[in-house]
Design a protein around this motif. Structure first.
Motif, short mmCIF file in Angstrom:
data_model
loop_
_atom_site.label_atom_id
_atom_site.label_comp_id
_atom_site.label_asym_id
_atom_site.label_seq_id
_atom_site.Cartn_x
_atom_site.Cartn_y
_atom_site.Cartn_z
N ASN A 4 0.83 -1.19 0.00
CA ASN A 4 0.00 0.00 0.00
C ASN A 4 0.87 1.26 0.00
O ASN A 4 1.75 1.41 0.85
N GLU A 5 0.61 2.13 -0.98
CA GLU A 5 1.21 3.48 -1.02
C GLU A 5 2.74 3.44 -1.05
O GLU A 5 3.43 4.18 -0.35
N VAL A 6 3.27 2.59 -1.92
CA VAL A 6 4.72 2.45 -2.00
C VAL A 6 5.38 3.65 -2.67
O VAL A 6 6.59 3.86 -2.52
N VAL A 7 4.62 4.46 -3.40
CA VAL A 7 5.22 5.64 -4.03
C VAL A 7 5.88 6.54 -3.00
O VAL A 7 7.00 7.03 -3.20
N ILE A 8 5.22 6.76 -1.85
CA ILE A 8 5.82 7.63 -0.83
C ILE A 8 6.53 6.84 0.27
O ILE A 8 7.14 7.43 1.17
N MET A 9 6.48 5.52 0.18
CA MET A 9 6.97 4.69 1.29
C MET A 9 8.41 4.99 1.72
O MET A 9 8.69 5.15 2.91
N PRO A 10 9.38 5.10 0.80
CA PRO A 10 10.77 5.30 1.28
C PRO A 10 11.02 6.70 1.83
O PRO A 10 12.04 6.92 2.51
N ASP A 11 10.11 7.63 1.57
CA ASP A 11 10.30 9.02 2.01
C ASP A 11 9.41 9.39 3.18
O ASP A 11 9.46 10.52 3.68
N PHE A 12 8.58 8.45 3.63
CA PHE A 12 7.55 8.77 4.61
C PHE A 12 8.15 9.06 5.98
O PHE A 12 9.00 8.32 6.47
N VAL A 13 7.69 10.14 6.60
CA VAL A 13 8.15 10.51 7.94
C VAL A 13 6.94 10.87 8.79
O VAL A 13 6.18 11.78 8.45
N ASN A 14 6.74 10.12 9.88
CA ASN A 14 5.71 10.54 10.84
C ASN A 14 6.11 10.20 12.27
O ASN A 14 5.32 10.33 13.19
N GLU A 15 7.34 9.74 12.48
CA GLU A 15 7.83 9.45 13.80
C GLU A 15 8.51 10.69 14.39
O GLU A 15 9.00 11.54 13.65
N PRO A 16 8.58 10.82 15.72
CA PRO A 16 9.17 12.01 16.32
C PRO A 16 10.58 12.31 15.87
O PRO A 16 10.95 13.45 15.65
N ASP A 17 11.39 11.26 15.69
CA ASP A 17 12.76 11.51 15.26
C ASP A 17 12.95 11.33 13.76
O ASP A 17 14.04 11.53 13.23
N GLY A 18 11.88 10.95 13.08
CA GLY A 18 11.91 10.90 11.63
C GLY A 18 12.66 9.73 11.03
O GLY A 18 12.79 9.63 9.82
N ILE A 19 13.19 8.79 11.85
CA ILE A 19 14.02 7.74 11.26
C ILE A 19 13.62 6.33 11.70
O ILE A 19 14.17 5.36 11.20
#
Length: 405
Positions: A151-166
């Motif tokens: 699901n939604e692999v287009v943005i998957m490698p760039d997705f950020v929603n965690e506090p530290d982003g990683i």
């Protein structure tokens, strides 16, 4: 093109020949034909299985024939080794026993993922992800044989929603492997457990980036069975021209199109400047009389346009009722109190009305034949105390059936 002609590719032109056990045509025989199901998938997220939701489930089954079951890893296995298998399997059997086709959503996604995986080394996280895919597909094979594989692999490698982003393990695996390899991972692991499963590549990005991904996936020899297209229309109905443009652009790949997540509002629209729908947060988002009238009209336009397009194989609506709807948006066919919005009867008039053969009373001719046109699907052919069920695909079809003389 006339209104009648726009759905010609969906219809079966049936000739049914009734014979006695010796093969003699049964002339002048009264016959009733009743439709049981469509070939086309008219779907929705699975209904609530709670005891208090029995009326809602009944309304659901009067409209839809395909259900999407939730398999979000973070909810399905919130603690490692502790899964929601029993509850989901109960729902699956309840629906399947009523003739509902089932799809699982999703096997791989970077959101609603299992947080206990995030701190692990990537190699360990990947092995757990692979094992999760194999487990779910194997456990449910034979009852859930269709999956949104990734699901939604287009943005998957760039997705950020965690506090530290990683920390998001799924995002980091995809960033390391690449999008195409991530699709291959999902598809190959699923096929290893259910070679005949229908595996769908699903995304909300309906633009050039998704088109490029589909091209790359197919060029890599990865076998996907359908292209999933999301359409949460919280900022307004797309309109016929845009819907047809999207269908035409993705139809060029020669795969069936599944509109996997459709929502149309029955309340105030989201401001047009909002980019991520998740960013729109309001204390109350009510359904309104004006919005409900608009929703009913747009539901008819949306479904009519997509059913008319020859590449489309199914449409799944995302939220049957407003209780617990995604983002709190008023998108359902039922209000929070369980009463029907106009959109319910508007869509039912299409699916179980205009596009449905409810009951045709016919009489065989001198050669034992009856003739009928209907949306392709499954039909009961009834004569006297006997009946035969037959599946008829679109196009001309001739079937011989034996009945007692």
């Amino acid at each position: 093109m006339s209104t009648a002609d726009r759905y010609a590719h969906r219809k079966v032109n049936a000739t049914i020949v009734l014979t006695d056990p010796q093969g003699k045509p049964l002339a002048g025989r009264p016959v009733t034909v009743q439709q049981r199901a469509h070939v086309f998938g008219f779907g929705c997220t699975a209904p609530d299985m709670g005891e208090e939701a029995s009326e809602t489930r009944e309304l659901w089954t009067q409209l839809f024939d395909t259900a999407t079951l939730a398999f979000y890893w973070g909810r399905y296995e919130p603690i490692q080794g502790v899964t929601d298998r029993e509850r989901v399997m109960h729902s699956a059997h309840w629906l399947a026993n009523r003739g509902v086709r089932l799809k699982g959503h999703p096997l791989v996604w970077h959101t609603v993922k299992a947080p206990w995986v995030d701190d692990l080394p990537l190699s360990d996280a990947e092995e757990l992800l692979r094992g999760r895919i194999r487990r779910e597909v194997s456990d449910f094979a034979g009852i859930v044989d269709s999956w949104d594989a990734i699901n939604e692999v287009v943005i998957m490698p760039d997705f950020v929603n965690e506090p530290d982003g990683i920390k998001n393990a799924i995002t980091r695996i995809c960033a390391k492997k690449g999008r195409v390899a991530m699709v291959a991972l999902a598809v190959e692991e699923a096929r290893s457990q259910n070679p005949e499963a229908q595996l769908i590549l699903n995304d909300f990005d309906l633009g050039p980036r998704y088109e490029s991904l589909v091209e790359e996936v197919l060029a890599a020899g990865i076998k996907i069975d359908a292209i999933g297209l999301q359409s949460h229309m919280h900022k307004g109905f797309r309109g016929e021209e845009q819907l047809n443009d999207i269908c035409n652009r993705f139809a060029r790949f020669g795969l069936p199109l599944h509109w996997t997540e459709t929502t149309i509002l029955s309340g105030d629209l989201m401001p047009s400047d909002i980019e991520d729908l998740n960013d729109y947060v309001v204390a109350d988002w009510p359904s309104t009389a004006e919005g409900e009238a608009r929703q009913a009209e747009e539901i008819v336009r949306h479904y009519s346009t997509l059913v008319a397009h020859p590449a489309v194989e199914s449409i799944t609506y995302w939220g049957f009722d407003d209780g617990g709807a995604w983002l709190g948006a008023p998108v359902g066919f039922l209000r929070e109190d369980g009463t029907q919005k106009p959109s319910y009867s508007a869509l039912r008039d299409l699916i179980r009305g205009e596009w449905w053969l409810d009951s045709a009373e016919l009489v065989t001719d001198s050669e034992g034949r009856i003739f009928f046109d209907a949306f392709a699907g499954s039909f009961d052919v009834i004569s006297g105390e006997s009946h035969v069920t037959v599946d008829l695909p679109a196009g001309p079809a001739q079937v011989e059936m034996m009945f007692p003389s």
